[in-house]
Design a protein around this motif. Structure first.
Motif, mmCIF file in Angstrom:
data_model
loop_
_atom_site.group_PDB
_atom_site.id
_atom_site.type_symbol
_atom_site.label_atom_id
_atom_site.label_comp_id
_atom_site.label_asym_id
_atom_site.label_seq_id
_atom_site.Cartn_x
_atom_site.Cartn_y
_atom_site.Cartn_z
ATOM 1 N N ALA A 140 0.832 -1.204 0.000
ATOM 2 C CA ALA A 140 0.000 0.000 0.000
ATOM 3 C C ALA A 140 0.870 1.258 0.000
ATOM 4 C CB ALA A 140 -0.925 -0.009 1.216
ATOM 5 N N GLU A 141 1.975 1.223 0.762
ATOM 6 C CA GLU A 141 2.879 2.377 0.777
ATOM 7 C C GLU A 141 3.543 2.563 -0.586
ATOM 8 O OE1 GLU A 141 7.108 3.667 2.835
ATOM 9 O OE2 GLU A 141 5.689 2.470 4.009
ATOM 10 N N LEU A 142 4.002 1.469 -1.179
ATOM 11 C CA LEU A 142 4.665 1.575 -2.480
ATOM 12 C C LEU A 142 3.691 1.999 -3.574
ATOM 13 C CD1 LEU A 142 7.013 -1.548 -2.360
ATOM 14 C CD2 LEU A 142 7.685 0.861 -2.279
ATOM 15 N N ALA A 143 2.420 1.636 -3.429
ATOM 16 C CA ALA A 143 1.427 2.064 -4.418
ATOM 17 C C ALA A 143 1.368 3.581 -4.513
ATOM 18 C CB ALA A 143 0.050 1.503 -4.053
ATOM 19 N N LEU A 144 1.682 4.261 -3.411
ATOM 20 C CA LEU A 144 1.626 5.722 -3.374
ATOM 21 C C LEU A 144 2.975 6.384 -3.598
ATOM 22 C CD1 LEU A 144 -0.722 6.151 -0.270
ATOM 23 C CD2 LEU A 144 -1.360 6.245 -2.682
ATOM 24 N N THR A 145 4.072 5.648 -3.377
ATOM 25 C CA THR A 145 5.387 6.302 -3.379
ATOM 26 C C THR A 145 6.360 5.777 -4.425
ATOM 27 O OG1 THR A 145 6.258 4.756 -1.718
ATOM 28 C CG2 THR A 145 5.179 6.764 -0.911
ATOM 29 N N ALA A 146 6.163 4.568 -4.942
ATOM 30 C CA ALA A 146 7.141 3.986 -5.871
ATOM 31 C C ALA A 146 7.316 4.882 -7.093
ATOM 32 C CB ALA A 146 6.703 2.589 -6.299
ATOM 33 N N GLU A 147 8.578 5.126 -7.457
ATOM 34 C CA GLU A 147 8.885 5.971 -8.603
ATOM 35 C C GLU A 147 9.118 5.164 -9.872
ATOM 36 O OE1 GLU A 147 9.058 9.404 -8.847
ATOM 37 O OE2 GLU A 147 8.036 9.290 -6.921
ATOM 38 N N SER A 148 9.072 3.848 -9.761
ATOM 39 C CA SER A 148 9.264 2.996 -10.935
ATOM 40 C C SER A 148 8.644 1.636 -10.661
ATOM 41 C CB SER A 148 10.757 2.833 -11.260
ATOM 42 O OG SER A 148 11.406 2.092 -10.239
ATOM 43 N N THR A 244 1.800 -19.440 -10.267
ATOM 44 C CA THR A 244 1.286 -18.328 -11.061
ATOM 45 C C THR A 244 -0.138 -18.038 -10.613
ATOM 46 O OG1 THR A 244 2.645 -18.988 -12.945
ATOM 47 C CG2 THR A 244 0.835 -17.474 -13.389
ATOM 48 N N LEU A 245 -0.396 -16.763 -10.260
ATOM 49 C CA LEU A 245 -1.685 -16.384 -9.681
ATOM 50 C C LEU A 245 -2.329 -15.276 -10.510
ATOM 51 C CD1 LEU A 245 0.667 -16.231 -7.035
ATOM 52 C CD2 LEU A 245 -1.459 -17.013 -5.988
ATOM 53 N N PRO A 246 -3.654 -15.309 -10.677
ATOM 54 C CA PRO A 246 -4.334 -14.261 -11.449
ATOM 55 C C PRO A 246 -4.438 -12.963 -10.652
ATOM 56 C CG PRO A 246 -5.942 -15.791 -10.554
ATOM 57 C CD PRO A 246 -4.592 -16.347 -10.195
ATOM 58 N N MET A 247 -4.375 -11.836 -11.355
ATOM 59 C CA MET A 247 -4.571 -10.524 -10.735
ATOM 60 C C MET A 247 -5.796 -9.868 -11.366
ATOM 61 S SD MET A 247 -0.846 -8.698 -10.279
ATOM 62 C CE MET A 247 -0.669 -8.396 -12.035
ATOM 63 N N THR A 248 -6.713 -9.442 -10.527
ATOM 64 C CA THR A 248 -7.883 -8.706 -10.999
ATOM 65 C C THR A 248 -8.049 -7.451 -10.153
ATOM 66 O OG1 THR A 248 -9.376 -9.935 -9.534
ATOM 67 C CG2 THR A 248 -9.070 -10.796 -11.768
ATOM 68 N N THR A 278 -2.352 -11.508 -3.126
ATOM 69 C CA THR A 278 -2.488 -11.095 -4.524
ATOM 70 C C THR A 278 -3.347 -9.848 -4.717
ATOM 71 O OG1 THR A 278 -2.154 -13.382 -5.243
ATOM 72 C CG2 THR A 278 -3.128 -11.874 -6.831
ATOM 73 N N PRO A 279 -4.477 -9.661 -4.007
ATOM 74 C CA PRO A 279 -5.246 -8.419 -4.195
ATOM 75 C C PRO A 279 -4.436 -7.161 -3.891
ATOM 76 C CG PRO A 279 -6.567 -10.056 -3.054
ATOM 77 C CD PRO A 279 -5.179 -10.601 -3.110
ATOM 78 N N SER A 283 -3.640 -4.337 -6.784
ATOM 79 C CA SER A 283 -3.982 -2.932 -6.566
ATOM 80 C C SER A 283 -2.756 -2.038 -6.689
ATOM 81 C CB SER A 283 -4.617 -2.767 -5.178
ATOM 82 O OG SER A 283 -4.902 -1.412 -4.919
ATOM 83 N N ALA A 284 -1.634 -2.474 -6.106
ATOM 84 C CA ALA A 284 -0.409 -1.669 -6.175
ATOM 85 C C ALA A 284 0.091 -1.555 -7.612
ATOM 86 C CB ALA A 284 0.668 -2.286 -5.285
ATOM 87 N N VAL A 285 0.074 -2.657 -8.360
ATOM 88 C CA VAL A 285 0.523 -2.627 -9.759
ATOM 89 C C VAL A 285 -0.342 -1.666 -10.568
ATOM 90 C CG1 VAL A 285 0.699 -3.982 -11.883
ATOM 91 C CG2 VAL A 285 1.567 -4.920 -9.735
#
Length: 655
Positions: A140-148, A244-248, A278-279, A283-285
């Motif tokens: 959740a933190e990286l979803a808001l702060t990741a620069e790449s 391998t897991l699905p992402m939705t 995975t959720p 969300s982060a991706v």
């Protein structure tokens, strides 16, 4: 039952700290990993060389730079990070000597330090629950702060790897070409390898496509045997066991996430545990990709806007190179090229020549094309060189004048908003071309007005003074004639001075006539053409046939374009007279839809014979290009040469 002491290391399961440091070592590809607290070493693996950990960096910011310590005598590099939870846990990692670690590894290291508490410290919650919650907070933190995307993959690898004892992770998402593309940072592989890793959503015998289509998790402890479609990729990504897991996201399929390389074998319990995280990953991706796309969109708008502002401020077309380079950088392209239709001249930024043998990019640019074109080579094997290019026409006054082309390596298809941005930049370049032409016309108008002013001044001042001087000398000559002999030196000097004044008067009046004629031609285009034809006929003693299909009903070109057109026609007639041998020369002047004219000079002489263009022709072509005109040389089927000049009509004045 022993009471739970919050913050104490769990001693009831001695294998848990050991498993944690072994997983950390695998994720970070380190030589040694040590987990310690104020009481001593909790667990270690490899062969640690650091007796006491240095002052650790905290984990308050996952993206903060990780300080490194270098031991040159032992040729090792050490990083030490605290868990940041007040429990005193310190994670120390050793690698062979290196100058820095990339952002993906840095985020992974700080994330692993945070996960240490959940992995080894006693709590009322089950360890798996703590790991999922901590991993979710990290994502959740990286979803808001990741620069790449690479930074986000560092966090995903840490959270998912520690949860199921995997040492590698990757993400594949569906792009707007319906291809599942592995994201940068996946499996710790180099960028060129990741960019080549693509799978069609309808591919068979691949875990990526199968899980994406079915929406069901797939587990394989022998992927090279059980999923044999791409064995080269398993080897390249060093995948031995795989979930391998699905992402939705919001009910929409986003892609898949992979976790690889359990020390023994993955179980379905591991798969179900990974499904809980995975959720958060999906969300982060989705958030990071959307945020990075919005940033790129803004940078593209700024880049195009800066180019447009430069044009509005009066900067010429040739001065757009800096903005093309900025545009290329935002789109992660290796080269941007503008190719002119008229003469094939190119403005190039970046380095396309070094990969030309592999891409054929420069040779494939079609400056005649009126539509968007794209070419690519999609890699089939790891490390195979891939590329993609895009070409967009630059249209001025309804005609293709040039082409804007971009080359990107490694292979990453241009997304929809990127293709739109390339079109916008082509339109901006066309605006620059038009503005440049308008400014030239304005400057030419100013020059013509200045010529008229100079002609008036010469006529009103210098010419009148010369005329007065001429009259004075004539009177003096007549006076001396009655007093002195004709061969007297004084008489000769007066006659010589009178001759010089008369010659000066003629020259000045010729200058006045020339200035006035060029500033205000006055005569029609057809009349001026006949004058030029007559001059060439007299100069070379030949006869030239003139054909005017539209009579004198021709569009108004404006002073400078009409002068450039007739000058080019004169050059073509002279070249035919000088180089074509005995021949017939025909000149045709006609209108062209919607508002231009075409001048054709044709002979039935010796033809081009492969001779390179001379300076006169090159200079003429340059002057025509300044007026947005086209000049084409063609061989006539029965022998001879045709020079065709297309000149657009006068543009509307800007208001």
């Amino acid at each position: 039952m022993s009471p739970v002491i919050p913050g104490a290391v769990d001693t009831t399961n001695s294998t848990r700290p050991r498993r944690f440091v072994e997983t950390v070592r695998g994720i970070l590809e380190a030589d040694a990993v040590t987990l310690s607290n104020p009481l001593g070493i909790v667990a270690s693996c490899g062969t640690p060389t650091v007796a006491a950990p240095p002052t650790p960096a905290d984990t308050s910011l996952l993206r903060a730079e990780v300080p490194l310590q270098h031991n040159r005598s032992r040729d090792i590099t050490t990083a030490t990070v605290s868990s940041g939870e007040g429990d005193g846990l310190i994670l120390t990692v050793e690698w062979p000597s290196m100058s820095l670690i990339d952002s993906r590894v840095g985020v992974a290291l700080r994330s692993l330090a945070r996960l240490a508490r959940a992995a080894v410290v006693e709590s009322a919650l089950p360890v798996e629950e703590r790991m999922v919650l901590t991993g979710g907070r990290i994502l959740a933190e990286l979803a808001l702060t990741a620069e790449s995307i690479e930074e986000l993959l560092g966090g995903i690898t840490a959270a998912l790897g520690v949860l199921v004892d995997g040492t590698s992770a990757g993400v594949s998402v569906l792009n707007d070409r319906n291809i599942l593309q592995v994201l940068p940072g996946s499996f710790g592989a180099p960028t060129d390898v990741v960019a080549a890793a693509v799978v069609g959503r309808t591919e068979v015998a691949t875990s990526t496509a199968e899980v994406f289509r079915s929406g069901r998790t797939m587990l394989s402890n022998h992927p090279d045997v059980e999923i044999p479609r791409f064995p080269e990729w398993y080897e390249c990504f060093r995948v031995e066991r795989l979930i391998t897991l699905p992402m939705t996201v919001g009910g929409e399929r986003l892609g898949v996430v992979h976790v690889a390389n359990h020390p023994t074998a993955f179980t379905w319990s591991d798969a179900r545990l990974a499904e809980r995280l995975t959720p958060f990953i999906a969300s982060a991706v989705a958030q990071v990709r959307q945020r990075l796309e919005m940033r790129q969109r803004e940078e593209l708008v700024v880049s195009i806007g800066r180019a447009a502002a430069a044009i509005a401020s009066g900067r010429g077309f040739e001065e757009l190179v800096d903005f093309l380079d900025e545009f290329r950088t935002v789109l992660s392209c290796v080269s941007t090229v503008v190719t002119f239709r008229e003469d094939g001249h190119q403005i190039m930024v970046g380095d396309a020549k070094s990969v030309e043998s592999a891409t054929g990019f420069l040779a494939g640019i079609d400056a005649e094309s009126s539509g968007l074109r794209s070419a690519m080579h999609r890699p089939e094997l790891p490390r195979e060189f891939g590329w993609v290019s895009i070409q967009v026409p630059i249209v001025v006054d309804g005609e293709v004048r040039a082409t804007l082309a971009l080359l990107r390596t490694p292979w990453l298809p241009f997304r929809r908003h990127e293709r739109t941005a390339v079109r916008r930049m082509a339109e901006t370049i066309a605006l620059g071309w038009t503005t440049d032409q308008y400014l030239r016309e304005q400057a030419e108008t100013a020059r013509m007005k200045e010529r008229l002013r100079i002609a008036d001044d010469i006529h009103d001042r210098l010419a009148q003074l010369l005329f007065a001087g001429k009259l004075s000398l004539q009177n003096l000559d007549e006076s001396l004639a009655g007093q002195l002999q004709a061969d007297h030196p004084a008489c000769r000097d007066v006659r010589r001075a009178l001759d010089l004044v008369e010659r000066s008067d003629r020259e000045v009046r010729e200058v006045i006539r020339h200035l006035a004629a060029t500033a205000n031609p006055g005569h029609s285009l057809c009349d001026r053409l006949f004058t030029i034809v007559s001059e060439v006929e007299k100069q070379f003693g030949i006869e030239i046939k003139v054909d005017l299909p539209d009579g004198d009903r021709l569009p108004d070109l404006g002073p400078r374009p009409s002068t450039a057109l007739l000058s080019a026609g004169r050059e073509a007639m002279i070249n035919a007279a000088k180089h074509a041998g005995p021949c017939r020369i025909t000149v045709v002047l006609s209108s062209r839809v919607p508002d231009g004219v075409v001048l054709r000079v044709e002979d039935d002489g010796l033809g081009l014979r492969g001779a390179p263009p001379g300076y006169g022709l090159t200079s003429t072509r340059r002057k025509l290009t300044e007026q947005s005109a086209l000049m084409v040389l063609r061989s006539v089927p029965d022998g001879g040469t045709a020079v065709i000049i297309e000149m657009p009509g006068r543009r509307r004045q800007l208001t």
